[in-house]
Design a protein around this motif. Structure first.
Motif, short mmCIF file in Angstrom:
data_model
loop_
_atom_site.label_atom_id
_atom_site.label_comp_id
_atom_site.label_asym_id
_atom_site.label_seq_id
_atom_site.Cartn_x
_atom_site.Cartn_y
_atom_site.Cartn_z
N PHE A 99 6.86 1.32 -10.05
CA PHE A 99 6.67 2.30 -8.79
C PHE A 99 8.17 2.07 -8.48
O PHE A 99 8.61 3.11 -8.07
CB PHE A 99 5.80 1.95 -8.40
CG PHE A 99 4.47 2.23 -8.70
CD1 PHE A 99 3.95 2.40 -10.65
CD2 PHE A 99 3.41 3.82 -8.93
CE1 PHE A 99 2.89 2.99 -10.94
CE2 PHE A 99 1.94 4.02 -8.64
CZ PHE A 99 2.03 3.98 -9.84
N ALA A 100 8.03 0.59 -7.65
CA ALA A 100 9.11 0.95 -7.06
C ALA A 100 11.17 0.65 -7.70
O ALA A 100 11.73 1.88 -7.60
CB ALA A 100 9.83 -0.63 -6.64
N LYS B 286 10.10 5.00 -0.39
CA LYS B 286 9.27 3.96 -0.41
C LYS B 286 8.42 4.46 -0.75
O LYS B 286 7.46 5.25 -0.28
CB LYS B 286 9.48 2.85 1.03
CG LYS B 286 11.36 2.98 1.23
CD LYS B 286 11.91 1.93 0.05
CE LYS B 286 13.37 1.72 1.23
NZ LYS B 286 14.70 1.04 0.28
N VAL B 287 7.69 3.33 -1.85
CA VAL B 287 5.98 3.48 -1.52
C VAL B 287 5.38 2.22 -1.16
O VAL B 287 5.97 1.01 -0.90
CB VAL B 287 5.73 2.95 -3.56
CG1 VAL B 287 6.69 1.22 -4.13
CG2 VAL B 287 4.53 2.87 -4.56
N ILE C 285 6.09 -8.33 -1.68
CA ILE C 285 6.65 -8.98 -2.47
C ILE C 285 7.35 -8.52 -4.03
O ILE C 285 7.89 -8.35 -5.24
CB ILE C 285 5.76 -10.62 -3.46
CG1 ILE C 285 5.52 -11.98 -2.47
CG2 ILE C 285 6.51 -11.10 -5.13
CD1 ILE C 285 4.11 -12.15 -3.08
N GLY C 286 6.07 -7.48 -4.54
CA GLY C 286 7.20 -6.51 -5.73
C GLY C 286 7.89 -4.81 -5.19
O GLY C 286 8.29 -4.71 -6.00
N ILE D 140 5.32 7.42 -0.44
CA ILE D 140 4.72 7.91 -1.24
C ILE D 140 3.63 6.59 -1.82
O ILE D 140 4.31 5.39 -1.36
CB ILE D 140 5.57 7.84 -2.43
CG1 ILE D 140 6.32 9.22 -2.82
CG2 ILE D 140 4.28 8.02 -3.41
CD1 ILE D 140 6.81 9.54 -4.19
N SER D 141 2.32 6.66 -1.21
CA SER D 141 1.72 5.99 -0.60
C SER D 141 0.66 6.56 -2.38
O SER D 141 0.65 7.14 -2.65
CB SER D 141 0.47 5.90 0.54
OG SER D 141 0.20 7.37 0.24
N SER D 142 0.39 5.02 -2.85
CA SER D 142 -0.69 4.56 -3.75
C SER D 142 -1.36 3.30 -3.74
O SER D 142 -1.34 2.67 -3.69
CB SER D 142 0.72 4.00 -5.07
OG SER D 142 -0.37 4.33 -6.69
N GLY D 143 -2.62 4.28 -3.95
CA GLY D 143 -3.74 3.20 -3.72
C GLY D 143 -3.98 2.23 -5.40
O GLY D 143 -4.63 1.31 -5.00
N ALA D 144 -3.15 2.85 -6.11
CA ALA D 144 -3.14 1.85 -7.29
C ALA D 144 -2.67 0.93 -7.73
O ALA D 144 -3.48 0.15 -8.57
CB ALA D 144 -2.72 3.45 -8.73
#
Length: 285
Positions: A121-122, A131-132, A152-153, A266-270
């Protein structure tokens, strides 16, 4: 966000509880067939590809189980790995290595999967300012390592829990009697209790964006389930008065276009609730 000390406490709690759950009154298989004095060596073998995560956490686990275990690291957290790579060697008491094995693997497989998805995603956001972020949609009991894996990702952490940030969402707004009331009550609560917490408010439409801005004192506006067009309008309305965050069903096909609307986050629960563990194994050398 929580302090480094609190985060460390969370990590130590995860290890202690996992060992309690897995070992109980003893690893009777190892105790029955491997002498107490036996020494051994094992390697962490990658049988997949992606971003490795949990190397430092594995060291914490080995230290907890047996401080005399020695770890020689070849690949570090955040590095790309491929099938056949050896991340580290661990040597010392054979019983201790086996006692720690499952927790090390479970943690690293999960953390590496999260780090890999976050990096994906990043990379999709490269060249934008966006930023994610992760969410609280984490596995109960191991939130700290999952959020660590996001960092870390290449992602960033949202609030850790309910206690380290104010996040006024749709239900809070409706129960409080509207946005203005919710924000006013929140500010009064923070003042009464001498709390210094940042305030995020969720907006469901452009009218609510205007109401939030009129109330003031908000750290970030959560632009939830907006179209691309309305997201661009929202960013223009906010015009730098506070930070912006998009959320709601954003995936790999849409994340870049939302970023190009100009949001800060952008927030992502995934990142944490929809990953497949990386295939790793711990093998005797």
């Amino acid at each position: 966000m929580i302090s480094k000390e609190k985060f460390q406490e969370e990590l130590e709690g995860i290890i202690a509880n996992a060992i309690r759950e897995d070992v109980g009154d003893g690893d009777h298989t190892s105790l029955s067939c491997i002498p107490n004095e036996a020494k051994g060596k094992a390697k962490l073998l990658v049988k997949d590809e992606g971003i490795i995560a949990g190397v430092e956490f594995a060291q914490m686990i080995f230290d907890h189980v047996d401080p005399t275990l020695k770890v020689e690291t070849f690949i570090h957290d955040g590095d790309k790995v491929k099938y056949g790579d050896v991340v580290f060697h661990v040597s010392g008491s054979s019983q201790s290595i086996l006692k720690a094995e499952r927790l090390v693997l479970n943690a690293m497989q999960r953390m590496s999967a999260i780090a890999t998805k976050t990096r994906f995603f990043a990379d999709l956001l490269e060249g934008t300012k966006t930023k994610v972020l992760d969410t609280r949609k984490t596995t109960p009991g191991i939130r700290a390592i999952e959020k660590w894996a996001v960092k870390i990702g290449g992602g960033e952490n949202h609030r850790f829990a309910l206690y380290d940030m104010i996040m006024i969402k749709d239900n809070h707004i409706d129960f409080a009697g509207g946005i203005g009331q919710a924000i006013h009550k929140t500010k009064s609560y923070l003042t009464r209790n001498d709390l210094n917490l940042k305030i995020i408010v969720e907006a469901r439409d452009l009218t609510e964006i205007k109401e939030i801005l009129a109330s003031g004192g908000v750290y970030r506006i959560l632009i939830d389930n907006f179209s691309f067009e309305d997201t661009r309008k929202a960013v223009a309305l906010i015009d730098g008065q506070c930070l912006t965050e998009s959320s709601g069903g954003i995936n790999e096909d849409t994340i870049r276009e939302y970023a190009e609307c100009g949001v800060d986050y952008i927030s992502s629960g995934a990142l944490t609730h929809s990953v497949y563990n990386m295939d790793l194994s711990l093998k005797a050398v």
